[in-house]
Design an enzyme around this catalytic site. Structure first.
Site, short mmCIF file in Angstrom:
data_model
loop_
_atom_site.label_atom_id
_atom_site.label_comp_id
_atom_site.label_asym_id
_atom_site.label_seq_id
_atom_site.Cartn_x
_atom_site.Cartn_y
_atom_site.Cartn_z
N THR A 125 -4.87 9.95 -0.44
CA THR A 125 -5.49 8.65 -0.67
C THR A 125 -6.76 8.87 -1.49
O THR A 125 -6.92 9.92 -2.12
CB THR A 125 -5.74 7.93 0.67
OG1 THR A 125 -6.20 6.60 0.42
CG2 THR A 125 -6.74 8.66 1.56
N ASN A 126 -7.65 7.89 -1.56
CA ASN A 126 -8.89 8.03 -2.32
C ASN A 126 -10.00 7.26 -1.62
O ASN A 126 -9.77 6.63 -0.58
CB ASN A 126 -8.68 7.57 -3.78
CG ASN A 126 -8.27 6.12 -3.84
OD1 ASN A 126 -9.04 5.22 -3.50
ND2 ASN A 126 -7.03 5.86 -4.26
N LEU A 127 -11.19 7.28 -2.19
CA LEU A 127 -12.37 6.77 -1.48
C LEU A 127 -12.62 5.27 -1.70
O LEU A 127 -13.66 4.76 -1.29
CB LEU A 127 -13.61 7.56 -1.91
CG LEU A 127 -13.64 9.00 -1.41
CD1 LEU A 127 -14.84 9.75 -1.99
CD2 LEU A 127 -13.70 9.03 0.12
N SER A 128 -11.66 4.55 -2.29
CA SER A 128 -11.87 3.11 -2.47
C SER A 128 -12.01 2.42 -1.11
O SER A 128 -11.20 2.64 -0.21
CB SER A 128 -10.68 2.51 -3.23
OG SER A 128 -10.74 1.11 -3.17
N ALA B 118 -7.44 0.85 -6.32
CA ALA B 118 -7.43 2.22 -6.84
C ALA B 118 -6.06 2.81 -6.46
O ALA B 118 -5.89 3.38 -5.39
CB ALA B 118 -8.56 3.02 -6.23
#
Ligand code: C5P
Length: 221
Positions: A29-32, A96
């Protein structure tokens, strides 16, 4: 109070990160945080629009009056967006979206082995949701976001053209993920508009005002 500049209009928004499973308990996943997308959903609703928010995993509360659809993967986000795209006046892609999915995700939790062997992940490209909506006949007015870590002006302009969209919003500075504030630059075919550093909800209202002016000026986009 926000003027009802989008009364009778339908607005579709993607927000948050996506999550691509590796096994039943792990993923990429990502930090959005989803804050900008949710702020835009709230601002569009305040402006009188009928708002559908397709959201990846976030810890945020659904803005009042907004229809929220929860998804996990980019593929699920693509399917939900395509299902709801027809009849929309505006599409704002804020999510994102993961660029890659893991094609050999395991149905069982991956186990450490005694010999220390490492798992091998294989990847495939995810669909570009924004480009797909922009390619639809009778498409909504499409707005994209760019989170570049360098040369925003150059990459932002190129990205707007590559995606085939009328408006691209660049995050100035890439440290915006998770923050309550941001600074934006808008690129359209002819101009650049700068929104100075402010709370995301204020920026969202400004952006919704810009979008409503543009769709009223140019109903065919
Ligand atoms: O190409 P890039 O990922 O930098 O483009 C960012 C913009 O495209 C954002 O508006 C994002 O929501 C959208 N996007 C998308 N589907 C993807 C990748 C990006 O809708 N698979």
């Amino acid at each position: 109070l926000q003027p009802k500049t989008l009364r009778g209009k339908k607005v579709l928004i993607t927000a948050g990160p996506t999550f691509e499973p590796i096994d039943p308990v792990r993923g990429i996943t990502n930090l959005s945080s989803g804050k900008m997308g949710y702020a835009l959903a709230r601002a569009a609703r305040e402006a009188g629009a009928d708002v559908t928010l397709v959201s990846g995993p976030t810890a945020l509360v659904t803005p009042t009056g907004v229809h929220r659809i929860d998804v996990q993967t980019a593929r699920q986000m693509f399917d939900a967006v395509m299902l709801h795209a027809s009849g929309q006046d505006v599409f704002i892609a804020v999510a994102a979206v993961a660029d890659w999915l893991v094609t050999n995700a395991s149905a069982q939790k991956l186990k450490k082995t005694a010999d220390g062997a490492l798992p091998h992940l294989e990847f495939a490209l995810n669909p570009d949701i924004l480009a797909a909506v922009a390619a639809l006949p009778g498409r909504p007015y499409c707005v994209g976001f760019a989170a570049e870590s360098e040369e925003l002006l150059k990459h932002g302009k190129a990205k707007r053209e590559r995606k085939g969209i009328p408006l691209l919003v660049g995050n100035i500075g890439h440290a915006t993920f998770g923050k309550d504030e941001n600074e934006l630059v808008l690129f359209d075919e002819n101009t650049e508009v700068h929104f100075p550093h402010a709370h995301k909800q204020l920026l969202a209202r400004q952006l919704i005002t810009e979008i409503s002016e543009r769709i009223h000026m140019d109903p065919v986009h």
